[in-house]
Design a protein around this motif. Sequence first.
Motif: not given
Length: 267
Positions: A195-200, A211-217, A255-260
Motif C-alpha cells: 500500500g505504501i509503495i502504491l502511494k509513493i 520509515n515504514a513500521v506500524t505505530s504499535s510498539h 501519514e503526513t507526506v503520503l496521506n497513508y
Amino acid sequence: MTKISILGCGWLGLPLAKALLGKGFSVNGSTTSVEKLSVLENSGINPFLIALSERKVDGNIAAFLEESEILIADVPPKLRGSEKENFVSKIRNVIPFVEKSSINKVLFISSTSVYGDTHTVVTEETAPQPDTESGKQLLETEQLLQSNENFKTTVLRFGGLIGEDRHPIKFLAGRENLDNPDAPINLIHQEDCIGIILKIIENYSWDETFNAVTSSHPSRERYYTQKAINLNLPLPKFNHSAPSIGKTILSNKIETVLNYTFTKPNL
C-alpha cells in the motif's frame, strides 16, 4: 500505460507486481529462478531471468529496463552464513544500465537496520548509525543511489516484515534465553508494504526517505508471548539478566507526506 520494472519478484515483489497490474501498470519482473519465470508470466508479468553478483549482471537487464519509467529494487543483502557478499557492488553494477535506460525514478527497498540500536526514538531525521554489516551496506547503497543525478531515488526503510505466511513467532516459539524482552517491536505487514509503495508512485514522492513500521510498539516479550498464545505455540522465554536494547521507529512521515493510513496497525 506506465511501465514499472521490479528487480526481485520474491515474497514482496511478486504480490506488489500483481497489485501494480491491478492499477493498470505494465510490469517487468525479474527472478533468479528459471522455474519461477512461468509463475511471473502466468500472472501477467513480463518475466526476466536476472542475477546480480559482485562482478557483473547476468541476464538481459537492458531489455528488463527498456521503456520503463520506474525501477523498484527489492533485492535484500545476503550477509548471513558462509556465502556473504558485497551488496553495494551488486547494486553498483546495475547503475550503468539504469543510466542508459528510460528509468528516471528508483524506489530502493531498504531497512530500519541502518539506524542501529543507539537511539531510543527514531525518525527520518535521525542520523543512521548502523551496527550490523547488513545495515552498513544498505546505508551505503542508499547513498550511492540518492547521490546519482541521472535519476531520482526514494528510499523506503521497512521494519520487520510479516504476512499471512511469515511471522517471527514461528522461529521464536519455544526458544529460551531470548534477548531484549523490553525492547519495542518495529514491524510492518506485507499489505501495508504494498500500500505504501502504491502511494509513493501515486503521489509522485521522489527524492524522499521514509520509515515504514506500524505505530504499535509493545515490548518483544509481551507481543511474542501473546502471539504464541493466539497461535497455540510453545511460549518463548526471555532473559531478563541484562538491560534491553532497542529503538522505537516512528513513521509519521508516511501519514503526513503520503496521506497513508495503515490497514494493519495492530499486528
